[in-house]
Enzyme design. Structure first.
Site, mmCIF file in Angstrom:
data_model
loop_
_atom_site.group_PDB
_atom_site.id
_atom_site.type_symbol
_atom_site.label_atom_id
_atom_site.label_comp_id
_atom_site.label_asym_id
_atom_site.label_seq_id
_atom_site.Cartn_x
_atom_site.Cartn_y
_atom_site.Cartn_z
ATOM 1 N N PHE A 1 -15.446 1.381 -3.840
ATOM 2 C CA PHE A 1 -15.493 1.637 -5.284
ATOM 3 C C PHE A 1 -15.541 0.361 -6.121
ATOM 4 O O PHE A 1 -15.532 0.430 -7.349
ATOM 5 C CB PHE A 1 -14.289 2.498 -5.708
ATOM 6 C CG PHE A 1 -12.936 1.897 -5.393
ATOM 7 C CD1 PHE A 1 -12.351 0.953 -6.224
ATOM 8 C CD2 PHE A 1 -12.237 2.295 -4.263
ATOM 9 C CE1 PHE A 1 -11.116 0.393 -5.944
ATOM 10 C CE2 PHE A 1 -10.983 1.745 -3.961
ATOM 11 C CZ PHE A 1 -10.430 0.792 -4.815
ATOM 12 N N THR B 1 -2.505 7.085 -9.085
ATOM 13 C CA THR B 1 -3.846 6.548 -9.348
ATOM 14 C C THR B 1 -4.833 7.666 -9.690
ATOM 15 O O THR B 1 -5.625 7.538 -10.621
ATOM 16 C CB THR B 1 -4.351 5.782 -8.103
ATOM 17 O OG1 THR B 1 -3.366 4.815 -7.725
ATOM 18 C CG2 THR B 1 -5.677 5.105 -8.376
ATOM 19 N N GLU C 1 -1.046 -11.441 -12.998
ATOM 20 C CA GLU C 1 -1.928 -10.712 -13.908
ATOM 21 C C GLU C 1 -1.633 -11.052 -15.368
ATOM 22 O O GLU C 1 -2.558 -11.169 -16.187
ATOM 23 C CB GLU C 1 -1.787 -9.206 -13.658
ATOM 24 C CG GLU C 1 -2.338 -8.800 -12.302
ATOM 25 C CD GLU C 1 -1.988 -7.383 -11.876
ATOM 26 O OE1 GLU C 1 -2.394 -7.002 -10.758
ATOM 27 O OE2 GLU C 1 -1.315 -6.661 -12.641
ATOM 28 N N ARG D 1 -1.334 8.948 -17.021
ATOM 29 C CA ARG D 1 -2.592 9.305 -16.348
ATOM 30 C C ARG D 1 -2.814 10.822 -16.343
ATOM 31 O O ARG D 1 -3.950 11.281 -16.494
ATOM 32 C CB ARG D 1 -2.627 8.707 -14.940
ATOM 33 C CG ARG D 1 -2.979 7.215 -14.981
ATOM 34 C CD ARG D 1 -2.803 6.543 -13.662
ATOM 35 N NE ARG D 1 -3.425 5.222 -13.603
ATOM 36 C CZ ARG D 1 -3.170 4.349 -12.632
ATOM 37 N NH1 ARG D 1 -2.329 4.640 -11.663
ATOM 38 N NH2 ARG D 1 -3.775 3.160 -12.639
ATOM 39 N N ARG E 1 5.151 2.041 -13.352
ATOM 40 C CA ARG E 1 4.339 2.814 -12.403
ATOM 41 C C ARG E 1 4.733 4.300 -12.463
ATOM 42 O O ARG E 1 3.884 5.177 -12.358
ATOM 43 C CB ARG E 1 4.500 2.278 -10.970
ATOM 44 C CG ARG E 1 3.964 0.873 -10.740
ATOM 45 C CD ARG E 1 2.457 0.755 -10.762
ATOM 46 N NE ARG E 1 1.782 1.602 -9.816
ATOM 47 C CZ ARG E 1 0.535 1.398 -9.381
ATOM 48 N NH1 ARG E 1 -0.168 0.333 -9.793
ATOM 49 N NH2 ARG E 1 -0.029 2.224 -8.550
ATOM 50 N N HIS F 1 -3.828 0.452 -16.414
ATOM 51 C CA HIS F 1 -3.428 -0.352 -15.256
ATOM 52 C C HIS F 1 -1.939 -0.624 -15.342
ATOM 53 O O HIS F 1 -1.400 -0.801 -16.431
ATOM 54 C CB HIS F 1 -4.184 -1.696 -15.269
ATOM 55 C CG HIS F 1 -3.668 -2.667 -14.248
ATOM 56 N ND1 HIS F 1 -4.049 -2.618 -12.924
ATOM 57 C CD2 HIS F 1 -2.767 -3.688 -14.344
ATOM 58 C CE1 HIS F 1 -3.416 -3.584 -12.258
ATOM 59 N NE2 HIS F 1 -2.638 -4.243 -13.100
HETATM 60 N N1 UDP Z 1 -10.109 3.111 -8.005
HETATM 61 C C1 UDP Z 1 -11.280 3.860 -7.824
HETATM 62 N N2 UDP Z 1 -11.376 4.654 -6.709
HETATM 63 C C2 UDP Z 1 -10.397 4.749 -5.777
HETATM 64 C C3 UDP Z 1 -9.225 3.977 -5.951
HETATM 65 C C4 UDP Z 1 -9.119 3.181 -7.090
HETATM 66 O O1 UDP Z 1 -12.184 3.805 -8.643
HETATM 67 O O2 UDP Z 1 -10.549 5.473 -4.787
HETATM 68 C C5 UDP Z 1 -9.992 2.246 -9.192
HETATM 69 C C6 UDP Z 1 -9.033 2.839 -10.239
HETATM 70 O O3 UDP Z 1 -9.506 2.494 -11.544
HETATM 71 C C7 UDP Z 1 -7.733 2.126 -9.906
HETATM 72 C C8 UDP Z 1 -8.249 0.723 -9.526
HETATM 73 O O4 UDP Z 1 -9.455 0.984 -8.816
HETATM 74 O O5 UDP Z 1 -6.829 2.125 -10.991
HETATM 75 C C9 UDP Z 1 -7.309 -0.096 -8.676
HETATM 76 O O6 UDP Z 1 -6.950 0.659 -7.543
HETATM 77 P P1 UDP Z 1 -5.445 0.715 -7.025
HETATM 78 O O7 UDP Z 1 -5.454 1.327 -5.682
HETATM 79 O O8 UDP Z 1 -4.818 -0.640 -7.171
HETATM 80 O O9 UDP Z 1 -4.760 1.768 -8.030
HETATM 81 P P2 UDP Z 1 -3.661 1.554 -9.184
HETATM 82 O O10 UDP Z 1 -2.758 0.441 -8.748
HETATM 83 O O11 UDP Z 1 -4.423 1.236 -10.445
HETATM 84 O O12 UDP Z 1 -2.952 2.882 -9.284
HETATM 85 MG MG MG Z 2 -3.170 -1.464 -8.125
#
Ligand code: UDP
Ligand code: MG
Length: 139
Positions: A59, A93, A128, A104, A87, A117
């Site tokens: 992705f 996510t 970050e 979310r 979180r 984020h």
């Molecule tokens: N993301 C995506 N597809 C997936 C997993 C993540 O498009 O299968 C994107 C989504 O915007 C996510 C970001 O990539 O917030 C970073 O992924 P991470 O696993 O770090 O998730 P987060 O920490 O944001 O919950």
């Molecule tokens: Mg992340």
């Protein structure tokens, strides 16, 4: 940066949908203090660097497109146990898996376009935060 801080971005979909105010209300109501904040537009180079940890993931290309298609709001937030509590406030996510009442669940469209984020560790919160803010932008 101290360990009672986390870093967040309100992602381009949140700005497009007019959700800056409602999301900041949730952050405020949850007891986070805003110690740095700006609206900014990430370049492709910025997004590729910020998400470098994901650059082998399928992705990654879509993620960079999404995060660069419009401005974001970046902020550093302060609260006891900030990383973990934030979180919890944002939820999983994938909004389909996010708990009721989380940011979310309320405002994300999909696992890709998921509104916000939140840093996943104190170490990453510091990295970050420093990516987006200089010391003189921190209050
Ligand atoms: N993301 C995506 N597809 C997936 C997993 C993540 O498009 O299968 C994107 C989504 O915007 C996510 C970001 O990539 O917030 C970073 O992924 P991470 O696993 O770090 O998730 P987060 O920490 O944001 O919950
Ligand atoms: Mg992340």
């Amino acid at each position: 940066m101290a360990t009672n801080r986390t870093f967040t971005m309100l992602k381009p979909d949140s700005i497009e949908k007019g959700n800056i105010g409602p999301i900041l209300d949730k952050i405020n109501a949850a007891g986070f203090k805003i110690v740095a904040m700006k609206m900014t537009h990430m370049t492709r180079r910025d997004a590729e660097a910020f998400y470098a940890v994901h650059n082998e993931r399928p992705f990654f290309g879509e993620l960079v497109e999404y995060m660069t298609r419009g401005p974001i709001v970046a902020a550093i937030l302060e609260k006891e146990n900030a990383v973990e509590d934030f979180r919890t406030l944002i939820g999983a996510t994938n909004p389909a898996d996010a708990a009721e009442g989380t940011i979310r669940k309320l405002y994300a469209a999909s696992i890709g376009e998921n509104a916000v984020h939140g840093s996943d560790s104190d170490e990453n919160a510091a990295i970050e935060g420093a990516f987006h803010f200089s010391g003189r932008e921190l209050f």
